[in-house]
Design a protein around this motif. Sequence first.
Motif, PDB file in Angstrom:
ATOM      1  N   ALA B  30      56.805  27.289 -17.365  1.00 56.18           N
ATOM      2  CA  ALA B  30      55.782  26.721 -15.932  1.00 56.18           C
ATOM      3  C   ALA B  30      54.446  27.104 -16.080  1.00 56.18           C
ATOM      4  N   LYS B  31      54.349  26.306 -15.109  1.00 54.82           N
ATOM      5  CA  LYS B  31      52.975  26.370 -14.848  1.00 54.82           C
ATOM      6  C   LYS B  31      52.397  27.025 -13.347  1.00 54.82           C
ATOM      7  N   SER B  32      51.480  27.974 -13.856  1.00 61.37           N
ATOM      8  CA  SER B  32      50.833  28.370 -12.097  1.00 61.37           C
ATOM      9  C   SER B  32      49.808  27.376 -11.679  1.00 61.37           C
ATOM     10  N   LEU B  33      50.328  27.110 -10.438  1.00 62.44           N
ATOM     11  CA  LEU B  33      48.788  25.970  -9.380  1.00 62.44           C
ATOM     12  C   LEU B  33      48.459  26.485  -8.501  1.00 62.44           C
ATOM     13  N   ARG B  34      47.587  26.232  -8.103  1.00 62.75           N
ATOM     14  CA  ARG B  34      47.180  26.636  -6.395  1.00 62.75           C
ATOM     15  C   ARG B  34      46.960  25.300  -5.968  1.00 62.75           C
ATOM     16  N   TYR B  35      47.870  25.239  -4.295  1.00 62.75           N
ATOM     17  CA  TYR B  35      47.412  23.975  -3.515  1.00 62.75           C
ATOM     18  C   TYR B  35      46.418  24.395  -2.526  1.00 62.75           C
ATOM     19  N   PRO B  36      45.434  24.040  -2.204  1.00 58.60           N
ATOM     20  CA  PRO B  36      44.684  24.296  -0.425  1.00 58.60           C
ATOM     21  C   PRO B  36      45.545  23.739  -0.085  1.00 58.60           C
ATOM     22  N   ILE B  37      45.165  24.849   1.804  1.00 56.42           N
ATOM     23  CA  ILE B  37      45.786  23.357   2.329  1.00 56.42           C
ATOM     24  C   ILE B  37      45.681  22.165   3.578  1.00 56.42           C
ATOM     25  N   GLY B  38      46.791  20.929   3.589  1.00 58.56           N
ATOM     26  CA  GLY B  38      47.215  20.280   3.502  1.00 58.56           C
ATOM     27  C   GLY B  38      47.004  18.932   2.290  1.00 58.56           C
ATOM     28  N   GLU B  39      46.741  19.603   1.121  1.00 59.68           N
ATOM     29  CA  GLU B  39      47.284  18.618  -0.037  1.00 59.68           C
ATOM     30  C   GLU B  39      49.146  18.782  -0.463  1.00 59.68           C
ATOM     31  N   ILE B  40      49.326  17.486  -0.524  1.00 65.02           N
ATOM     32  CA  ILE B  40      50.828  16.926  -1.133  1.00 65.02           C
ATOM     33  C   ILE B  40      51.422  17.649  -2.289  1.00 65.02           C
ATOM     34  N   ILE B  41      52.246  18.302  -2.114  1.00 66.60           N
ATOM     35  CA  ILE B  41      52.410  18.935  -3.756  1.00 66.60           C
ATOM     36  C   ILE B  41      53.469  17.361  -3.815  1.00 66.60           C
ATOM     37  N   PHE B  42      54.328  16.984  -3.711  1.00 65.58           N
ATOM     38  CA  PHE B  42      55.468  15.993  -3.799  1.00 65.58           C
ATOM     39  C   PHE B  42      55.656  14.969  -2.509  1.00 65.58           C
ATOM     40  N   GLU B  43      55.771  13.292  -3.165  1.00 68.20           N
ATOM     41  CA  GLU B  43      55.826  12.692  -2.297  1.00 68.20           C
ATOM     42  C   GLU B  43      57.491  12.045  -2.027  1.00 68.20           C
ATOM     43  N   GLN B  44      57.760  11.975  -0.937  1.00 72.57           N
ATOM     44  CA  GLN B  44      59.433  11.594  -0.887  1.00 72.57           C
ATOM     45  C   GLN B  44      59.772   9.882  -1.698  1.00 72.57           C
ATOM     46  N   SER B  45      60.630  10.048  -2.016  1.00 71.56           N
ATOM     47  CA  SER B  45      60.581   8.805  -2.583  1.00 71.56           C
ATOM     48  C   SER B  45      59.890   8.489  -3.994  1.00 71.56           C
ATOM     49  N   ALA B  46      59.214   9.260  -4.857  1.00 75.40           N
ATOM     50  CA  ALA B  46      58.642   9.724  -5.345  1.00 75.40           C
ATOM     51  C   ALA B  46      58.927  10.028  -6.892  1.00 75.40           C
ATOM     52  N   PRO B  47      59.190   9.316  -7.540  1.00 74.74           N
ATOM     53  CA  PRO B  47      59.980   9.930  -9.109  1.00 74.74           C
ATOM     54  C   PRO B  47      59.719  11.315  -9.060  1.00 74.74           C
ATOM     55  N   ALA B  48      60.921  12.623  -9.096  1.00 73.85           N
ATOM     56  CA  ALA B  48      60.389  13.757  -9.476  1.00 73.85           C
ATOM     57  C   ALA B  48      60.122  14.333 -10.503  1.00 73.85           C
ATOM     58  N   HIS B  49      58.843  14.187 -11.325  1.00 76.15           N
ATOM     59  CA  HIS B  49      58.736  15.189 -12.111  1.00 76.15           C
ATOM     60  C   HIS B  49      58.485  16.869 -12.569  1.00 76.15           C
ATOM     61  N   SER B  50      59.029  17.482 -11.476  1.00 73.34           N
ATOM     62  CA  SER B  50      59.117  18.548 -12.207  1.00 73.34           C
ATOM     63  C   SER B  50      59.621  18.997 -10.290  1.00 73.34           C
ATOM     64  N   TYR B  51      60.495  20.956 -11.269  1.00 68.47           N
ATOM     65  CA  TYR B  51      60.388  21.619 -10.044  1.00 68.47           C
ATOM     66  C   TYR B  51      60.169  22.645 -10.059  1.00 68.47           C
ATOM     67  N   PHE B  52      59.724  23.174  -8.680  1.00 63.72           N
ATOM     68  CA  PHE B  52      58.878  23.923  -7.791  1.00 63.72           C
ATOM     69  C   PHE B  52      59.487  26.068  -7.705  1.00 63.72           C
ATOM     70  N   PHE B  53      58.305  26.408  -7.550  1.00 63.50           N
ATOM     71  CA  PHE B  53      58.973  27.807  -6.878  1.00 63.50           C
ATOM     72  C   PHE B  53      57.539  28.218  -6.442  1.00 63.50           C
ATOM     73  N   LEU B  54      57.808  29.134  -4.718  1.00 61.68           N
ATOM     74  CA  LEU B  54      56.674  29.288  -3.921  1.00 61.68           C
ATOM     75  C   LEU B  54      56.304  30.710  -4.169  1.00 61.68           C
ATOM     76  N   LEU B  55      55.201  31.197  -5.329  1.00 55.79           N
ATOM     77  CA  LEU B  55      54.614  32.336  -5.438  1.00 55.79           C
ATOM     78  C   LEU B  55      53.715  33.234  -3.808  1.00 55.79           C
ATOM     79  N   HIS B  56      53.300  31.943  -3.395  1.00 55.14           N
ATOM     80  CA  HIS B  56      52.028  32.872  -1.964  1.00 55.14           C
ATOM     81  C   HIS B  56      52.080  31.635  -1.388  1.00 55.14           C
ATOM     82  N   GLY B  57      52.032  32.104   0.101  1.00 57.00           N
ATOM     83  CA  GLY B  57      51.943  30.707   0.644  1.00 57.00           C
ATOM     84  C   GLY B  57      52.708  30.005   1.695  1.00 57.00           C
TER      85      GLY B  57
END
Lengths: 231, 231
Positions: B30-57
């Motif tokens: 697992a890697k942890s990442l920070r996404y600032p408000i408004g940032e896109i994490i993944f986009e519809q139809s894009a190849p799925a490279h990762s799966y995610f778990f929300l820690l905070h936000g």
Amino acid sequence: MSNINHTLIADFPVFESFSTQELNLVLNNAKSLRYPIGEIIFEQSAPAHSYFFLLHGHIRVTKITPEGKQIGVRYINPGEFFGITEAIGIDRYPATATAAIDSIILCWPSSNWHPLMKDVPKLADKMLKILGRKLQQTHTRIIELTTQSSEQRIANVLLDLSQNSGRQVGENTEITFPISRQDIAEMTGNTLHTVSRILSNWESRSIVKSGRKRISITNLEALKALAQKNT
Amino acid sequence: MSNINHTLIADFPVFESFSTQELNLVLNNAKSLRYPIGEIIFEQSAPAHSYFFLLHGHIRVTKITPEGKQIGVRYINPGEFFGITEAIGIDRYPATATAAIDSIILCWPSSNWHPLMKDVPKLADKMLKILGRKLQQTHTRIIELTTQSSEQRIANVLLDLSQNSGRQVGENTEITFPISRQDIAEMTGNTLHTVSRILSNWESRSIVKSGRKRISITNLEALKALAQKNT
DNA sequence: CGGTAGGTTGATCGCCTTCAAATCGTGTGG
DNA sequence: CCACACGATTTGAAGGCGATCAACCTACCG
């Protein structure tokens, strides 16, 4: 050993690449039952005692709201599992299942679910995919409900039904089980009046031909055009 | 061994009854990442490279129709997995995920999914339940869309948000991330005009208090009454 | 052959969308 | 620090789609 022959299910896509041995494992503990048209297979909120597989016929799945309004969820086609409450960890049926036409099903006691998934992991994989597709379809439904007109939603449901439960008869594609305006209304979020008006209109334009609980599509292309966004 | 400490996730309900060893297995890769408000994490139809778990936000999930109309699917709360395409056997993201507020997530490469499910079967079980609940929620949404008025649907969404993403501030319950009329409109199948009118009306009746991208519920009981069927 | 469930069609009404325009809030650059 | 620009919100007016109310028709079933 089951008294049901494995060739009964071998040809359904869900079981493709299953060995005879695996099929027999699946059929172990299965019972086959016949439900005449109109009969209820299980009822919403009832304790889930079994899960099912449709061999032949069509099953209508409906939900009833707390206020007593009924909505149509979907129609089950032969080769589909349904009522698989164990898969998602609930112990009551989330909807009501009725035979839309005389149907033959397989059924297993719910307690058989986990052992079977363990014995035939291949099947557990399939189940996940099935759930996933269901989830996707449900989302598509939401999109249709929120962005399309009554006419488009009805067109889409009819296209879906004709594709999954249609039979080619000459030039026409007819839906292979009785379906009323009310049924379509419940699936599209309309009143039966609106559905009737729209079908009448289509009939006058030679796009569909319909009678009492019967619908047949005479101009598939036109219907597809209607389902698309346009004016 | 992961560089992320297992106490980071141990307290989320999904991982209750997990041993430290199991938690470390989960955090492996697992890697942890920070996404600032408004940032896109993944986009519809894009190849799925990762799966995610929300820690905070909070993460906003939206879908876009073939015709370009956007609809809101849901908001992810801390402690939820998302983008788990592998679970349902698809290889593209079915929706777009955006940080509704500064957020911290864990992410794993998609290829890690199947090995992890094998190593920690307990987690696979949880995932099924999660999928099942999602499916149920989606059905509830359909029922609301087809049987309730705009006002009721908005009330229901607000109740849901306040329950899952609300914070008590004095007498009021406020939603802990910025949410616009447009956002609510996309979630309830309305125009932002309708949402604005209804919220204004509620404000005059002291049921909610709202500002630019902020909503706070001042009279929960009244809102619950509105969500219920009445006139 | 009568009863009933299913279907059609007209008239009216109201909710919500659409079109339009003004106002408010916030963050930013000069 | 202020002015300005732009996104978010509000509010009005008009119009339409589909629900509702109502009446009638028609096919099937016992």
